[in-house]
Motif scaffolding. Sequence first.
Motif, PDB file in Angstrom:
ATOM      1  N   GLY A  61       3.877   5.714  -5.518  1.00 28.95           N
ATOM      2  CA  GLY A  61       3.864   5.692  -6.986  1.00 28.95           C
ATOM      3  C   GLY A  61       2.820   6.622  -7.568  1.00 28.95           C
ATOM      4  O   GLY A  61       2.963   7.112  -8.686  1.00 28.95           O
ATOM      5  N   ARG A  62       1.769   6.884  -6.825  1.00 30.75           N
ATOM      6  CA  ARG A  62       0.705   7.775  -7.297  1.00 30.75           C
ATOM      7  C   ARG A  62       1.033   9.245  -7.066  1.00 30.75           C
ATOM      8  O   ARG A  62       0.372  10.125  -7.578  1.00 30.75           O
ATOM      9  N   SER A  63       2.040   9.501  -6.288  1.00 32.83           N
ATOM     10  CA  SER A  63       2.375  10.866  -5.911  1.00 32.83           C
ATOM     11  C   SER A  63       2.770  11.668  -7.150  1.00 32.83           C
ATOM     12  O   SER A  63       3.555  11.250  -7.986  1.00 32.83           O
ATOM     13  N   THR A  64       2.182  12.869  -7.251  1.00 34.16           N
ATOM     14  CA  THR A  64       2.515  13.754  -8.359  1.00 34.16           C
ATOM     15  C   THR A  64       3.389  14.899  -7.892  1.00 34.16           C
ATOM     16  O   THR A  64       3.716  15.783  -8.663  1.00 34.16           O
ATOM     17  N   ASN A  65       3.684  14.895  -6.612  1.00 34.02           N
ATOM     18  CA  ASN A  65       4.553  15.912  -6.032  1.00 34.02           C
ATOM     19  C   ASN A  65       4.022  17.324  -6.288  1.00 34.02           C
ATOM     20  O   ASN A  65       4.754  18.241  -6.645  1.00 34.02           O
TER      21      ASN A  65
ATOM     22  N   HIS B 239      -0.168  18.554 -11.438  1.00 34.07           N
ATOM     23  CA  HIS B 239      -1.441  17.965 -11.898  1.00 34.07           C
ATOM     24  C   HIS B 239      -1.325  17.456 -13.288  1.00 34.07           C
ATOM     25  O   HIS B 239      -0.790  17.929 -14.185  1.00 34.07           O
TER      26      HIS B 239
ATOM     27  N   ALA C  62       2.426   1.690  -3.419  1.00 32.77           N
ATOM     28  CA  ALA C  62       1.413   2.172  -4.359  1.00 32.77           C
ATOM     29  C   ALA C  62       1.113   3.647  -4.143  1.00 32.77           C
ATOM     30  O   ALA C  62       0.977   4.409  -5.111  1.00 32.77           O
ATOM     31  N   ALA C  63       1.037   4.063  -2.901  1.00 30.39           N
ATOM     32  CA  ALA C  63       0.763   5.476  -2.597  1.00 30.39           C
ATOM     33  C   ALA C  63       1.912   6.358  -3.061  1.00 30.39           C
ATOM     34  O   ALA C  63       1.691   7.455  -3.599  1.00 30.39           O
TER      35      ALA C  63
ATOM     36  N   ASP D  20       0.832  -1.206   0.000  1.00 28.50           N
ATOM     37  CA  ASP D  20       0.000   0.000   0.000  1.00 28.50           C
ATOM     38  C   ASP D  20       0.864   1.252   0.000  1.00 28.50           C
ATOM     39  O   ASP D  20       0.574   2.224  -0.709  1.00 28.50           O
TER      40      ASP D  20
END
Length: 64
Positions: free
Chosen positions: A57-61, A64, A54-55, A51
């Motif tokens: 990896g989703r980060s866009t820092n 957008h 995965a979190a 988890d």
Amino acid sequence: MAVAEHVTIHDKQIAAIRALVREGMMLAVETRKDMRLMLQSQKRTEKSLADLIAALGRSTNGKH
């Protein structure tokens, strides 16, 4: 030594062996229970780590 004395000694030895085997079996059962608990804990840890990965990896820092 008389036969009766030999039989008595052997009976005591058999009783001692029986007690050792019984204790060993109880230890094996406890070890198995501990292993099951450790396995459950390991599965929770692996899920938490997955988890987290995965979190991350989703980060866009902030983009957008």
